[in-house]
Motif scaffolding. Sequence first.
Motif, short mmCIF file in Angstrom:
data_model
loop_
_atom_site.label_atom_id
_atom_site.label_comp_id
_atom_site.label_asym_id
_atom_site.label_seq_id
_atom_site.Cartn_x
_atom_site.Cartn_y
_atom_site.Cartn_z
N ILE A 32 39.33 34.43 38.02
CA ILE A 32 39.59 34.66 36.51
C ILE A 32 38.50 35.39 35.97
CG2 ILE A 32 39.22 33.30 34.40
CD1 ILE A 32 40.91 31.18 35.81
N ASP A 33 37.03 34.93 36.33
CA ASP A 33 35.88 35.96 35.70
C ASP A 33 35.77 37.31 36.25
OD1 ASP A 33 35.10 33.71 34.43
OD2 ASP A 33 33.80 32.90 35.95
N ILE A 34 36.23 37.54 37.52
CA ILE A 34 36.32 38.92 37.92
C ILE A 34 37.09 39.79 37.17
CG2 ILE A 34 36.78 40.45 39.88
CD1 ILE A 34 35.83 38.17 41.64
N LEU A 35 38.49 39.30 37.06
CA LEU A 35 39.77 40.09 36.43
C LEU A 35 39.25 40.09 34.91
CD1 LEU A 35 42.79 38.57 38.05
CD2 LEU A 35 41.64 40.72 38.47
N ARG A 36 38.62 39.27 34.33
CA ARG A 36 38.02 39.38 32.85
C ARG A 36 37.29 40.41 32.72
NH1 ARG A 36 34.42 34.74 31.64
NH2 ARG A 36 32.99 36.39 32.69
N ASP A 37 36.12 40.72 33.58
CA ASP A 37 35.31 41.53 33.77
C ASP A 37 35.83 42.97 33.88
OD1 ASP A 37 33.51 39.65 32.86
OD2 ASP A 37 32.47 39.63 35.01
N PHE A 38 36.70 43.13 34.70
CA PHE A 38 37.41 44.29 34.87
C PHE A 38 38.23 44.78 33.89
CE2 PHE A 38 41.04 46.89 36.30
CZ PHE A 38 40.70 47.61 37.28
N ARG A 39 38.91 44.05 33.15
CA ARG A 39 39.81 44.19 31.96
C ARG A 39 38.69 44.77 30.61
NH1 ARG A 39 44.12 45.71 30.27
NH2 ARG A 39 44.22 44.71 28.70
N ALA A 40 37.61 44.27 30.64
CA ALA A 40 36.65 44.35 29.64
C ALA A 40 36.36 45.89 29.84
CB ALA A 40 35.63 43.54 29.73
N GLN A 41 36.03 46.45 31.22
CA GLN A 41 35.56 47.91 31.43
C GLN A 41 36.87 48.64 31.48
OE1 GLN A 41 33.07 48.07 34.78
NE2 GLN A 41 32.00 45.92 34.31
N ASN A 42 38.06 48.30 31.53
CA ASN A 42 39.00 49.29 31.90
C ASN A 42 40.35 48.60 30.92
OD1 ASN A 42 38.03 51.01 34.30
ND2 ASN A 42 37.48 48.60 34.80
N PRO A 43 40.28 48.69 29.76
CA PRO A 43 41.24 48.21 28.86
C PRO A 43 42.52 48.95 29.04
CG PRO A 43 39.62 49.45 27.64
CD PRO A 43 39.06 49.41 28.98
N LYS A 44 42.60 50.08 29.41
CA LYS A 44 44.04 50.76 29.55
C LYS A 44 44.69 50.64 31.17
CE LYS A 44 42.97 54.34 26.25
NZ LYS A 44 44.21 53.84 25.27
N VAL A 45 44.13 49.86 32.04
CA VAL A 45 44.45 49.47 32.97
C VAL A 45 45.28 48.17 32.97
CG1 VAL A 45 44.49 48.94 35.54
CG2 VAL A 45 43.12 50.56 34.54
N ASP A 46 46.69 48.00 33.13
CA ASP A 46 47.58 46.70 32.85
C ASP A 46 47.89 46.10 34.30
OD1 ASP A 46 48.12 47.15 30.21
OD2 ASP A 46 49.56 48.68 30.63
N ILE A 47 47.47 44.79 34.23
CA ILE A 47 47.59 44.09 35.53
C ILE A 47 48.82 43.17 35.43
CG2 ILE A 47 46.29 42.56 37.25
CD1 ILE A 47 43.74 43.78 36.26
N ASP A 48 49.90 43.30 36.49
CA ASP A 48 50.75 42.20 36.44
C ASP A 48 50.22 41.15 37.48
OD1 ASP A 48 52.42 43.61 34.88
OD2 ASP A 48 53.39 44.61 36.38
N ILE A 49 50.09 39.80 37.00
CA ILE A 49 49.80 38.70 38.05
C ILE A 49 51.00 38.06 38.34
CG2 ILE A 49 48.37 36.89 38.15
CD1 ILE A 49 46.48 37.98 36.13
N ILE A 50 51.15 38.06 39.45
CA ILE A 50 52.55 37.54 40.20
C ILE A 50 51.86 36.27 40.89
CG2 ILE A 50 54.37 37.75 41.71
CD1 ILE A 50 53.02 40.86 40.05
#
Length: 286
Positions: free
Chosen positions: A108-126
């Motif tokens: 959770i924390d890792i993906l949150r930080d990644f999205r904060a730095q790369n807002p234009k990368v969409d992540i589908d979590i399956i």
Amino acid sequence: MLDLDSYLLRAFLTVAEIGTVNGAAAKLHRTQAAVSMQIRKLEELVGVTLFSRSSKGLELTAHGQIMVAYAREIVVLSDEVGRRLTGKILQGRIRLGVVEDFAASRLIDILRDFRAQNPKVDIDIIVEPNRRLAEMFEEGKLDLVVCDITVLNRKPILIWTEYLTWVVRSDFVVDASRPLPVIMFDESCPWNVRTIATLSQRNIKWKTACVASTLVAMATAVRVGIGVGPMLEATIPEGCRALDKAADLPGAVRIEIGFYAQSEASEGVRYLVEFVSRHTAMADRP
């Protein structure tokens, strides 16, 4: 002072990931001789041996394992500087498959930080069971997958060692005169065998009180008070507790979760791999 060339570090990380110079050379689109020379040059530079040979190929030495954490950090920072200076922004979509228990904890924390730095990368979590995730990954339906290492016949980029503790409702009382009521995983789950083995190691009399096919089902059964269930510490529901570590109670169940990526991956996927690797190494560093 060491002057660590990111060109050498990328070759080192690729060999560490794949386990052979041939495989690393193919992925890097270089000759075997070139990659071997880069590894030798890096070892000469740092003054220690980074790999040892085994029947499985090349394995990291103790020094090599230390080097991996720093190499990933240097490479990721180098890439970040390049993007910032050129104004390049990562874009695209990443299909990430995660076993349910793990999705609710460490990532959770890792993906949150990644999205904060790369807002234009969409992540589908399956989120699927371990074996289903392995099938989807092999079919090319996932770019990245986090699942039990026994369900994929590949070398993972990372391995997280976790322990399932035995959880009960807070007011649950274990009756030593009766078989322990166990909330068991579905038989298709690779953790089922290890759970039974842990019970057998201490010759504990037990019975299957319930079969839970998902984390939600496991948590619900525990909260209802049906029995004891194996869960990651981070997923213990409110109003529940872990059993004491007594000799007459089952011990923790050891599991190993692997992080895998498709060999042909987009830039966004490759960067997320490095990002997860870097943050994991930083978290695990003494």
